[in-house]
Design an enzyme around this catalytic site. Structure first.
Site, short mmCIF file in Angstrom:
data_model
loop_
_atom_site.label_atom_id
_atom_site.label_comp_id
_atom_site.label_asym_id
_atom_site.label_seq_id
_atom_site.Cartn_x
_atom_site.Cartn_y
_atom_site.Cartn_z
N GLU A 189 0.84 -1.19 0.00
CA GLU A 189 0.00 0.00 0.00
C GLU A 189 0.88 1.25 0.00
OE1 GLU A 189 -3.73 1.70 2.73
OE2 GLU A 189 -2.44 0.09 3.48
N LYS B 120 -9.28 3.29 -2.11
CA LYS B 120 -9.60 2.54 -0.89
C LYS B 120 -10.97 2.98 -0.37
CE LYS B 120 -7.28 1.10 3.42
NZ LYS B 120 -6.05 1.27 4.24
N CYS C 229 -5.83 -3.49 2.21
CA CYS C 229 -5.51 -3.52 3.64
C CYS C 229 -6.74 -3.61 4.54
CB CYS C 229 -4.65 -2.31 4.00
SG CYS C 229 -3.79 -2.46 5.60
N PRO D 43 23.48 3.62 27.85
CA PRO D 43 23.78 3.54 29.29
C PRO D 43 23.39 2.14 29.78
CG PRO D 43 22.57 5.55 28.76
CD PRO D 43 22.48 4.66 27.56
N LEU D 44 24.38 1.33 30.12
CA LEU D 44 24.15 -0.07 30.49
C LEU D 44 24.31 -0.23 31.99
CD1 LEU D 44 23.65 -3.01 29.58
CD2 LEU D 44 26.12 -3.21 29.19
N SER D 45 23.18 -0.44 32.68
CA SER D 45 23.20 -0.49 34.14
C SER D 45 23.47 -1.88 34.68
CB SER D 45 21.86 0.01 34.69
OG SER D 45 20.83 -0.93 34.38
N GLY D 46 23.34 -2.90 33.83
CA GLY D 46 23.42 -4.26 34.32
C GLY D 46 22.09 -4.82 34.74
N GLY D 47 21.01 -4.02 34.57
CA GLY D 47 19.66 -4.47 34.88
C GLY D 47 18.99 -5.08 33.66
N ASP E 200 16.34 -4.20 31.79
CA ASP E 200 15.90 -3.39 30.65
C ASP E 200 17.06 -2.99 29.74
OD1 ASP E 200 13.30 -3.55 31.55
OD2 ASP E 200 13.42 -1.70 32.70
N SER E 201 18.08 -2.37 30.30
CA SER E 201 19.20 -1.94 29.46
C SER E 201 19.94 -3.15 28.88
CB SER E 201 20.18 -1.06 30.24
OG SER E 201 20.73 -1.74 31.35
#
Length: 730
Positions: A44, A113, A173, A353-357, A359-360
């Site tokens: 489309e 459409k 669609c 930014p890698l926090s070790g948690g 999510d990151s």
């Protein structure tokens, strides 16, 4: 036999990049022709790109689309092959989202459409008008088109093309999903081949619903259903997830990839249209309805598409439908989206930014997955991926990526921004994961900057705030946490802009955010902290799904350290660690991540306000909590949801993956200034609690089947709340 070879495609278009889009279209036609196909379907609005949004309101956009179509028609691209192209068309004073069907350098028909997508992420009624007439009218082609084609007018509207040996129609669609889809009426008029050009985005666990619609369209009435979709990031938050396919009489006979780095993927199938006629002839009700069905207008085209019986032409057989697990979807979807964003933005890489948690670390793993996909596609001979990787990674002397960790070292920075509140465990986990992935890892302390700001504050005010564990107030405690969080955001952007210069590279790095959908919904993030970034690949993914992804990625992506990260309790590490106190996310929030998912689904998917949510959760949680306890939980959620809603107005652009995302830009449109006391609604909840006298509901005795039938407030399914244990983690 009537043998027909058809081709559909996944195209990675880019909104408003007409050169890119035209090249992809031409490449798809070339491959379709090489395969021997006589029908080619594209997505489309493929000429402009689907995500042009308010650019559709510009006359230039429509004019450029016609110019690109003219370029195609002046060449030999449509010789011997019916091509359906998606583009905007203006008729009179109305703008339509159209499929332009072309054959042998002529426009055969323009199909506007009829039913526009206008909910969720879609706003088509903002830019287009729906065609409301079941008729074909003459459309005067633009003069620059009519002159070169020697064609003044073309049929425009609702109808189909009647060839000498079959009939073909477009269904665009959203029309497939309407209560009375056009293909039902068209099939009764003898249409055997349906062309569905789509712009459908990825959402976790959504593909099955889409494929079941294609299967259902032809299972009981016969037909060939051809589906084409965009694939990639065309400039916004959505990832269009391809999966172009061909369905014959309810069986999938060809299926394209759902996630890919390729710009063009062509899917080909060869079918016998007599199988359609045979099925329809065997269904008495179909015959009866077809005999009295209102006639749909058609365009007679004296041309044959099919070939007779030929043993040198094999027929496509039903294939096993390929589905990805949710964990694979989280890995591959955002990875492909980020690759498109990276290569098209002009950036030289990412900084996280890698926090070790959890999510990151999930974001880091997705970048690692992206690097693995890049190297794999280069090994498989994809020259476009190779060229982009060489440019982004600053390879010289004919070198190119051959190892994902080596490639990650060139394009991915991770930074652990520790403070006096950070633990050695998270610092170690961040370093080990960075080594697993191959990123260029930095470890920096922000204590000196925090101390300087606090000294400045003390000079200005004569006071120095303290943490709550050290005798400070809630206001002091929150302020001290926010200082750390915002310093990390400033440092991240400084490093992203200057580290390429430090390493004698050109360009800049994109900062990646790592807040999840549940934290956004609750507002459990600091405004302008590390949730503020350039893009966020997990901003629409729940904490529960991310933890499952981490367990999967530890094995399937080869990052073993993720298993330990997943097992650790979520913590922001913004308060001091004491022998009798450690900061935990779920304690801070006053609710579990599992509960947050339940609230989010009821609020967005089932459109529940506070009272409706309370009623539904009484049925869902009534076996273990009293109505009074449930009322307290609902009030607590809505209080903090409304207090923090303003944060959604500056939420980092996030990959869209979850149907209960609170993203404010286009998906979840609500005010950001609330009366957080909700006096009227909470009073109604209190009245309901008094009516049942605080007693527990006896739902524990109900069977699963009976629970599925329990609804409240107009029939909303309470099972959608998704949380069977509201006490988890409390």
């Amino acid at each position: 036999m009537r043998l027909l070879k058809v081709a559909t495609c996944n195209l990675n278009q880019w909104a408003m990049d007409f050169d890119c889009n035209l090249n992809n279209i031409k490449e798809s036609i070339t491959r379709a022709k090489q395969s021997g196909a006589v029908i080619r379907l594209g997505p489309e609005l493929e000429i402009t790109g689907y995500g042009c949004e308010d650019h559709f309101l510009e006359l230039d956009t429509v004019a450029h689309a016609w110019e690109c179509l003219k370029d195609i028609l002046l060449g030999d691209w449509t010789d011997g092959i019916l091509c359906s192209f998606g583009m905007p068309v203006i008729r009179g004073s109305e703008r339509y989202n159209c499929q332009v069907l072309c054959l042998n350098k002529k426009i055969i028909m323009i199909r506007p459409k009829m039913w526009l997508a206008n909910d969720g992420n879609y706003r088509e009624l903002r830019w287009f008008t729906a065609w409301k007439h079941k008729e074909l009218v003459d459309f005067q082609l633009p003069s620059e088109i009519s002159t070169v084609l020697s064609q003044q007018t073309v049929p425009f509207g609702y109808g189909y093309i009647q060839f000498l040996d079959t009939a073909v129609a477009a269904e665009v669609c959203e029309e497939l999903y309407t209560p009375i889809p056009p293909h039902a009426e068209l099939a009764l008029n003898g249409v055997e081949v349906f062309l569905n050009a789509s712009g459908s985005h990825h959402q976790l666990r959504k593909l099955d619903l889409r494929l079941r619609s294609f299967i259902g369209a032809t299972h009981g009435r016969g037909g060939v259903y051809i589906y084409s979709n965009h694939q990639g990031c065309d400039g916004g938050r959505l990832y269009y997830d391809g999966c172009s396919c061909v369905v014959l009489n309810g069986d999938v006979v060809a299926q394209g990839s759902q996630f890919s780095l390729k710009d063009v993927e062509v899917v080909v199938a060869q079918i016998d249209l007599d199988a359609v006629a045979s099925l329809r002839g065997s269904i008495s009700s179909f015959q009866e309805q077809a005999s009295c069905n209102p006639k749909v207008p058609s365009v007679a085209t004296p041309y044959k598409l099919c070939q007779p019986f030929n043993l040198r032409m094999s027929l496509s057989s039903p294939v096993e439908i390929r589905y990805h697990s949710p964990e694979e979807e989280i890995a591959f979807g955002p990875a492909c989206w980020m690759w498109d964003y990276l290569r098209r933005s002009g950036a030289s890489g990412f900084l996280l930014p890698l926090s070790g948690g959890a999510d990151s670390s999930s974001v880091a793993a997705i970048v690692g997955c992206m690097c693995q996909l890049v190297v794999k596609d280069i090994q498989n001979g994809d020259e476009q991926v190779k060229a982009d990787a060489v440019r982004i990674g600053h390879y010289t002397d004919g070198q190119f990526p051959t190892d994902s960790k080596e490639f990650a070292k060139r394009i991915f920075y991770t930074v652990f921004m520790g403070s006096e509140n950070s633990s050695d465990a998270t610092r170690k986990r961040a370093k080990v994961l960075a080594d697993d992935i191959g990123s260029w890892h930095l470890d920096v302390s922000i204590d000196g900057v925090v101390s300087s700001l606090l000294s400045l504050f003390q000079t200005l005010t004569g006071k120095r705030p303290r943490y709550k564990v050290d005798g400070g107030s809630d206001i002091e405690n929150l302020g001290l946490q926010n200082i750390q969080a915002r310093i990390r955001m400033v440092l991240a952007f400084m490093l992203a802009s200057l580290m390429p210069w430090v390493h004698n590279k050109s360009g800049f790095y994109l900062v990646l955010g790592s807040s999840n959908v549940d934290e956004g919904l609750r507002g459990y993030l600091t405004k302008y902290d590390c949730s503020s970034a350039d893009i966020n690949p997990i901003g629409s993914i729940s904490k529960q799904d991310l933890r499952r992804f981490l367990r999967w990625a530890a094995t399937h992506l080869g990052y073993a350290s993720l298993a330990e990260i997943e097992a650790a309790p979520p913590t922001a590490e913004l308060e001091p660690i004491r022998s009798n106190y450690s900061q935990l996310d779920e304690v801070d929030m006053g609710m579990t991540y599992e509960e947050l998912s339940a609230y989010g689904r009821l609020r967005k998917i089932f459109r529940c306000g506070p009272v409706s949510m309370f009623k539904n959760l009484c049925y869902k949680w009534g076996a273990s909590l009293t109505p009074s306890e449930i009322a307290d939980k609902v009030k607590h959620f809505f209080k903090y949801y409304s207090i923090n809603r303003h944060k959604m107005t500056v939420l980092t652009p996030s990959y869209h993956a979850e149907s209960y995302s609170p993203e404010d830009n286009r998906f979840d449109l609500r005010q950001f200034l609330y009366n957080a006391r909700w006096p009227y609604q909470f009073r109604k909840i209190d009245e309901l609690v008094r009516e049942v006298d605080g007693e527990k509901l006896a739902l524990a005795k109900l069977s699963d089947e009976e629970k599925l039938g329990v609804t409240a407030n107009g029939g909303m399914g309470v099972v959608a709340a998704g949380s069977d244990d509201p006490n988890a983690g409390l």
